[in-house]
Scaffold this motif. Structure first.
Motif, PDB file in Angstrom:
ATOM      1  N   ASN A  55       0.862  -1.183   0.000  1.00  0.00           N
ATOM      2  CA  ASN A  55       0.000   0.000   0.000  1.00  0.00           C
ATOM      3  C   ASN A  55       0.899   1.235   0.000  1.00  0.00           C
ATOM      4  O   ASN A  55       2.115   1.118   0.203  1.00  0.00           O
ATOM      5  N   ALA A  56       0.316   2.391  -0.201  1.00  0.00           N
ATOM      6  CA  ALA A  56       1.137   3.609  -0.290  1.00  0.00           C
ATOM      7  C   ALA A  56       1.713   4.010   1.061  1.00  0.00           C
ATOM      8  O   ALA A  56       2.775   4.636   1.124  1.00  0.00           O
ATOM      9  N   THR A  57       1.013   3.652   2.127  1.00  0.00           N
ATOM     10  CA  THR A  57       1.530   3.989   3.463  1.00  0.00           C
ATOM     11  C   THR A  57       2.860   3.278   3.694  1.00  0.00           C
ATOM     12  O   THR A  57       3.835   3.892   4.163  1.00  0.00           O
ATOM     13  N   SER A  58       2.913   1.997   3.345  1.00  0.00           N
ATOM     14  CA  SER A  58       4.191   1.260   3.427  1.00  0.00           C
ATOM     15  C   SER A  58       5.214   1.915   2.511  1.00  0.00           C
ATOM     16  O   SER A  58       6.397   2.028   2.853  1.00  0.00           O
ATOM     17  N   GLY A  59       4.746   2.336   1.333  1.00  0.00           N
ATOM     18  CA  GLY A  59       5.653   2.957   0.360  1.00  0.00           C
ATOM     19  C   GLY A  59       6.249   4.250   0.901  1.00  0.00           C
ATOM     20  O   GLY A  59       7.442   4.519   0.720  1.00  0.00           O
ATOM     21  N   LEU A  60       5.422   5.041   1.576  1.00  0.00           N
ATOM     22  CA  LEU A  60       5.921   6.283   2.173  1.00  0.00           C
ATOM     23  C   LEU A  60       6.936   5.962   3.274  1.00  0.00           C
ATOM     24  O   LEU A  60       7.960   6.631   3.407  1.00  0.00           O
ATOM     25  N   HIS A  61       6.643   4.915   4.040  1.00  0.00           N
ATOM     26  CA  HIS A  61       7.564   4.505   5.102  1.00  0.00           C
ATOM     27  C   HIS A  61       8.926   4.118   4.521  1.00  0.00           C
ATOM     28  O   HIS A  61       9.977   4.598   4.954  1.00  0.00           O
ATOM     29  N   THR A  81      -4.217  16.700   3.392  1.00  0.00           N
ATOM     30  CA  THR A  81      -3.873  15.426   2.779  1.00  0.00           C
ATOM     31  C   THR A  81      -4.383  14.337   3.700  1.00  0.00           C
ATOM     32  O   THR A  81      -4.840  14.602   4.805  1.00  0.00           O
ATOM     33  N   PHE A  82      -4.278  13.089   3.217  1.00  0.00           N
ATOM     34  CA  PHE A  82      -4.571  11.977   4.119  1.00  0.00           C
ATOM     35  C   PHE A  82      -3.398  11.858   5.103  1.00  0.00           C
ATOM     36  O   PHE A  82      -2.246  12.120   4.734  1.00  0.00           O
ATOM     37  N   ALA A  83      -3.710  11.461   6.330  1.00  0.00           N
ATOM     38  CA  ALA A  83      -2.713  11.459   7.406  1.00  0.00           C
ATOM     39  C   ALA A  83      -1.412  10.726   7.047  1.00  0.00           C
ATOM     40  O   ALA A  83      -0.325  11.083   7.536  1.00  0.00           O
ATOM     41  N   ALA A  84      -1.511   9.729   6.153  1.00  0.00           N
ATOM     42  CA  ALA A  84      -0.327   8.917   5.835  1.00  0.00           C
ATOM     43  C   ALA A  84       0.842   9.743   5.301  1.00  0.00           C
ATOM     44  O   ALA A  84       2.006   9.401   5.546  1.00  0.00           O
ATOM     45  N   SER A  85       0.530  10.850   4.592  1.00  0.00           N
ATOM     46  CA  SER A  85       1.612  11.680   4.031  1.00  0.00           C
ATOM     47  C   SER A  85       2.500  12.243   5.143  1.00  0.00           C
ATOM     48  O   SER A  85       3.693  12.465   4.941  1.00  0.00           O
ATOM     49  N   ALA A  86       1.897  12.510   6.293  1.00  0.00           N
ATOM     50  CA  ALA A  86       2.660  13.036   7.439  1.00  0.00           C
ATOM     51  C   ALA A  86       3.146  11.918   8.351  1.00  0.00           C
ATOM     52  O   ALA A  86       4.262  11.960   8.878  1.00  0.00           O
ATOM     53  N   PRO A 130       5.448  17.172  -0.863  1.00  0.00           N
ATOM     54  CA  PRO A 130       4.269  17.794  -1.474  1.00  0.00           C
ATOM     55  C   PRO A 130       3.320  16.699  -1.973  1.00  0.00           C
ATOM     56  O   PRO A 130       3.753  15.595  -2.291  1.00  0.00           O
ATOM     57  N   VAL A 131       2.045  17.032  -2.035  1.00  0.00           N
ATOM     58  CA  VAL A 131       1.016  16.065  -2.444  1.00  0.00           C
ATOM     59  C   VAL A 131       0.304  16.597  -3.693  1.00  0.00           C
ATOM     60  O   VAL A 131      -0.124  17.758  -3.710  1.00  0.00           O
ATOM     61  N   ASP A 132       0.180  15.763  -4.711  1.00  0.00           N
ATOM     62  CA  ASP A 132      -0.573  16.147  -5.917  1.00  0.00           C
ATOM     63  C   ASP A 132      -2.059  16.022  -5.571  1.00  0.00           C
ATOM     64  O   ASP A 132      -2.765  15.109  -6.028  1.00  0.00           O
ATOM     65  N   PHE A 187       2.541   6.123  -5.105  1.00  0.00           N
ATOM     66  CA  PHE A 187       1.175   5.952  -5.631  1.00  0.00           C
ATOM     67  C   PHE A 187       0.410   4.953  -4.767  1.00  0.00           C
ATOM     68  O   PHE A 187       1.012   4.041  -4.191  1.00  0.00           O
ATOM     69  N   SER A 188      -0.921   5.131  -4.742  1.00  0.00           N
ATOM     70  CA  SER A 188      -1.784   4.219  -3.981  1.00  0.00           C
ATOM     71  C   SER A 188      -2.754   3.516  -4.924  1.00  0.00           C
ATOM     72  O   SER A 188      -3.299   4.147  -5.834  1.00  0.00           O
ATOM     73  N   PHE A 189      -2.993   2.248  -4.654  1.00  0.00           N
ATOM     74  CA  PHE A 189      -3.961   1.491  -5.459  1.00  0.00           C
ATOM     75  C   PHE A 189      -5.142   1.020  -4.613  1.00  0.00           C
ATOM     76  O   PHE A 189      -5.697  -0.055  -4.820  1.00  0.00           O
ATOM     77  N   HIS A 190      -5.502   1.864  -3.646  1.00  0.00           N
ATOM     78  CA  HIS A 190      -6.736   1.664  -2.883  1.00  0.00           C
ATOM     79  C   HIS A 190      -7.907   1.812  -3.874  1.00  0.00           C
ATOM     80  O   HIS A 190      -7.838   2.625  -4.797  1.00  0.00           O
ATOM     81  N   PRO A 191      -8.993   1.056  -3.707  1.00  0.00           N
ATOM     82  CA  PRO A 191     -10.075   1.054  -4.709  1.00  0.00           C
ATOM     83  C   PRO A 191     -10.656   2.416  -5.065  1.00  0.00           C
ATOM     84  O   PRO A 191     -11.177   2.601  -6.162  1.00  0.00           O
ATOM     85  N   VAL A 192     -10.563   3.369  -4.164  1.00  0.00           N
ATOM     86  CA  VAL A 192     -11.165   4.659  -4.476  1.00  0.00           C
ATOM     87  C   VAL A 192     -10.255   5.504  -5.391  1.00  0.00           C
ATOM     88  O   VAL A 192     -10.678   6.512  -5.953  1.00  0.00           O
ATOM     89  N   LYS A 193      -9.016   5.031  -5.568  1.00  0.00           N
ATOM     90  CA  LYS A 193      -8.062   5.753  -6.424  1.00  0.00           C
ATOM     91  C   LYS A 193      -8.245   5.327  -7.889  1.00  0.00           C
ATOM     92  O   LYS A 193      -9.096   4.503  -8.204  1.00  0.00           O
ATOM     93  N   HIS A 194      -7.390   5.843  -8.767  1.00  0.00           N
ATOM     94  CA  HIS A 194      -7.545   5.552 -10.203  1.00  0.00           C
ATOM     95  C   HIS A 194      -7.360   4.076 -10.534  1.00  0.00           C
ATOM     96  O   HIS A 194      -8.049   3.531 -11.389  1.00  0.00           O
ATOM     97  N   HIS A 324     -12.561  16.098   2.078  1.00  0.00           N
ATOM     98  CA  HIS A 324     -11.123  15.796   1.961  1.00  0.00           C
ATOM     99  C   HIS A 324     -10.308  17.048   2.201  1.00  0.00           C
ATOM    100  O   HIS A 324     -10.285  17.901   1.349  1.00  0.00           O
ATOM    101  N   TYR A 325      -9.667  17.119   3.300  1.00  0.00           N
ATOM    102  CA  TYR A 325      -9.582  16.206   4.424  1.00  0.00           C
ATOM    103  C   TYR A 325      -9.735  17.022   5.698  1.00  0.00           C
ATOM    104  O   TYR A 325      -9.509  18.233   5.671  1.00  0.00           O
ATOM    105  N   VAL A 326      -9.991  16.345   6.815  1.00  0.00           N
ATOM    106  CA  VAL A 326      -9.831  17.015   8.103  1.00  0.00           C
ATOM    107  C   VAL A 326      -8.330  17.319   8.185  1.00  0.00           C
ATOM    108  O   VAL A 326      -7.509  16.408   8.026  1.00  0.00           O
TER     109      VAL A 326
HETATM  110  C1  LIG Z   1      -2.555  11.549  -0.395  1.00  0.00           C
HETATM  111  C2  LIG Z   1      -2.506  10.153   0.136  1.00  0.00           C
HETATM  112  N1  LIG Z   1      -1.336   9.650   0.562  1.00  0.00           N
HETATM  113  C3  LIG Z   1      -1.233   8.404   1.042  1.00  0.00           C
HETATM  114  C4  LIG Z   1      -2.329   7.576   1.141  1.00  0.00           C
HETATM  115  C5  LIG Z   1      -2.185   6.200   1.699  1.00  0.00           C
HETATM  116  O1  LIG Z   1      -2.514   5.252   0.741  1.00  0.00           O
HETATM  117  P1  LIG Z   1      -2.791   3.734   1.097  1.00  0.00           P
HETATM  118  O2  LIG Z   1      -4.207   3.623   1.528  1.00  0.00           O
HETATM  119  O3  LIG Z   1      -2.532   2.977  -0.171  1.00  0.00           O
HETATM  120  O4  LIG Z   1      -1.844   3.345   2.178  1.00  0.00           O
HETATM  121  C6  LIG Z   1      -3.569   8.043   0.712  1.00  0.00           C
HETATM  122  C7  LIG Z   1      -4.761   7.196   0.818  1.00  0.00           C
HETATM  123  O5  LIG Z   1      -5.872   7.630   0.960  1.00  0.00           O
HETATM  124  C8  LIG Z   1      -3.665   9.369   0.216  1.00  0.00           C
HETATM  125  O6  LIG Z   1      -4.843   9.876  -0.187  1.00  0.00           O
END
Ligand SMILES: Cc1ncc(COP(=O)(O)O)c(C=O)c1O
Length: 380
Positions: A55-61, A81-86, A130-132, A187-194, A324-326
């Motif tokens: 997942n992208a969270t692991s990728g950010l880590h 952004t989603f909390a994972a970026s921070a 930065p977040v796109d 990049f994230s491949f969570h179902p809500v993404k592209h 999107h987002y608190v």
């Molecule tokens: C901007 C952003 N970064 C990181 C993530 C984390 O992605 P993942 O759910 O694949 O870990 C998300 C997921 O919502 C996101 O929107």
């Protein structure tokens, strides 16, 4: 009419067949589809290397670790952004510093970042994330110039933006995550993404050194190369403290078929966005599109008065709009570690007014008209 979510995956028979064929094969994980997905994804965004992750969270880590972030270091990111970026910064024991957003693009504001950097001694910060956001590409050329002037790395959180690009000063189309300016793209491949893999992510880079580190860290820090032949074929060495952040072969097969239709999906998202803009132009504020930028449109966000009222009204009509987002700095966790009085005026104002309307490739014109009419009805 069925409920209309703000985003949803687009799975067709071709996707299903691709997954089933891996399920019937010899390898469910670490098989040929992972490599194929990586190489097709790298080619798609125009990067040299890609590393698939679970997942992208692991990728950010992995990204912050590959860039040697450690305890006490400091990194700047956006609060919208989603909390994972921070959170990835915290995983490394480092400090998160939030800069404000641009009130029109909703992206991390380079001037706010510059001010923050210049208010501290040289070497204070290690990197910028930065977040796109919503699919709108950050101008990474500008961020690279700032980062180079202060010896910082850049991780581009491109989770919302596969297929988006900005045109740089040399008239080159820079697809999000192409690695021309940022050190690593995520990049994230969570179902809500592209691109939907269930769970999944991809890291892209043009640095061989970073690629090798990411590969090592993804699988426990285990290396099979450069090993003395006398040990025997079974032998391996764990040379770093790594993780199991691997993507499976059947998820990769799905990722490949999803990737193949991403351009069509992004095009449809842009049609939907154009239709919203036409309906709301001059009446309702939406995200600016800077010249020379192609928005991948993960989200379509409007800013309104009485946002909660509109949210409840749309939900009562079966339209599952979302927020999107608190802002991340207002989360109890971040407050508990000292972000009580962050002065992020634009982020907080944006949060009080933003609402994301449905946008996804299979949203029909009829459904979209229903959404537009419902928004208009609420304000009549
Ligand atoms: C901007 C952003 N970064 C990181 C993530 C984390 O992605 P993942 O759910 O694949 O870990 C998300 C997921 O919502 C996101 O929107």
């Amino acid at each position: 009419m069925n409920k209309i979510p703000y985003g949803r995956q687009n799975i067709d028979q071709n996707d299903i067949d691709a997954v089933v064929s891996v399920l019937q094969s010899d390898f469910l994980t670490q098989g040929p589809k992972v490599r194929e997905f990586e190489s097709k994804f790298a080619e798609y965004v125009g990067a040299e290397y890609a590393v698939a992750v679970n997942n992208a969270t692991s990728g950010l880590h992995l990204s912050v670790l590959a860039l040697n972030l450690s305890k006490g270091d400091r990194v700047i990111t956006t609060p919208i952004t989603f909390a994972a970026s921070a959170n990835c910064i915290r995983y490394a024991g480092a400090e998160v510093w939030f800069a404000d957003i641009d009130p029109n693009t909703y992206l991390l504001d380079i001037n706010s970042v510059k001010e923050l950097i210049e208010s501290k001694p040289k070497g204070f910060f290690k990197g910028i994330i930065p977040v796109d956001f919503a699919g709108l590409p950050v101008n990474m050329e500008d961020f690279r110039a700032l980062a180079d002037a202060h010896d910082l790395w850049i991780i581009e959180d491109a989770c919302h933006a596969p297929g988006g690009y900005f045109i740089d000063s040399k008239s080159v189309n820079n697809f999000c995550g192409n690695g021309n300016y940022a050190d690593i793209g995520v990049f994230s491949f969570h179902p809500v993404k592209h691109i939907a893999c269930g769970e999944g992510g991809m890291l892209t880079t043009n640095s061989k050194e970073l690629y090798e580190k990411l590969m090592l860290l993804r699988t426990h820090g285990i290396a099979k190369e450069n090993i003395d032949e006398n040990h025997g074929d079974w032998y391996y060495e764990m040379i770093e403290l790594g993780f199991n952040y691997r993507l499976t072969d059947f998820q990769s097969a799905l990722g490949i078929t999803q990737l193949e239709k991403n351009n069509i999906g992004v095009k449809r998202r842009n049609e939907i966005s154009a239709f919203y803009k036409k309906a709301f132009e001059g009446k309702i504020k939406f995200q600016d599109l800077p010249a020379g930028t192609y928005n991948a449109h993960h989200l379509f966000i409007i800013e309104v008065e009485n946002r909660k009222g509109l949210y409840n009204f749309l939900h009562s009509k079966g339209i599952l709009a979302q927020i999107h987002y608190v802002p991340v700095h207002t989360m109890p966790y971040y407050k508990s570690i000292g972000y009580l009085d962050a002065n992020l005026i634009h982020a907080e104002k944006y949060y009080s007014r933003c609402i994301s309307l449905p946008i996804y490739p299979t949203l029909s014109n009829e459904e979209q008209s229903y959404v537009i009419n419902s928004v208009k009805k609420y304000y009549e």
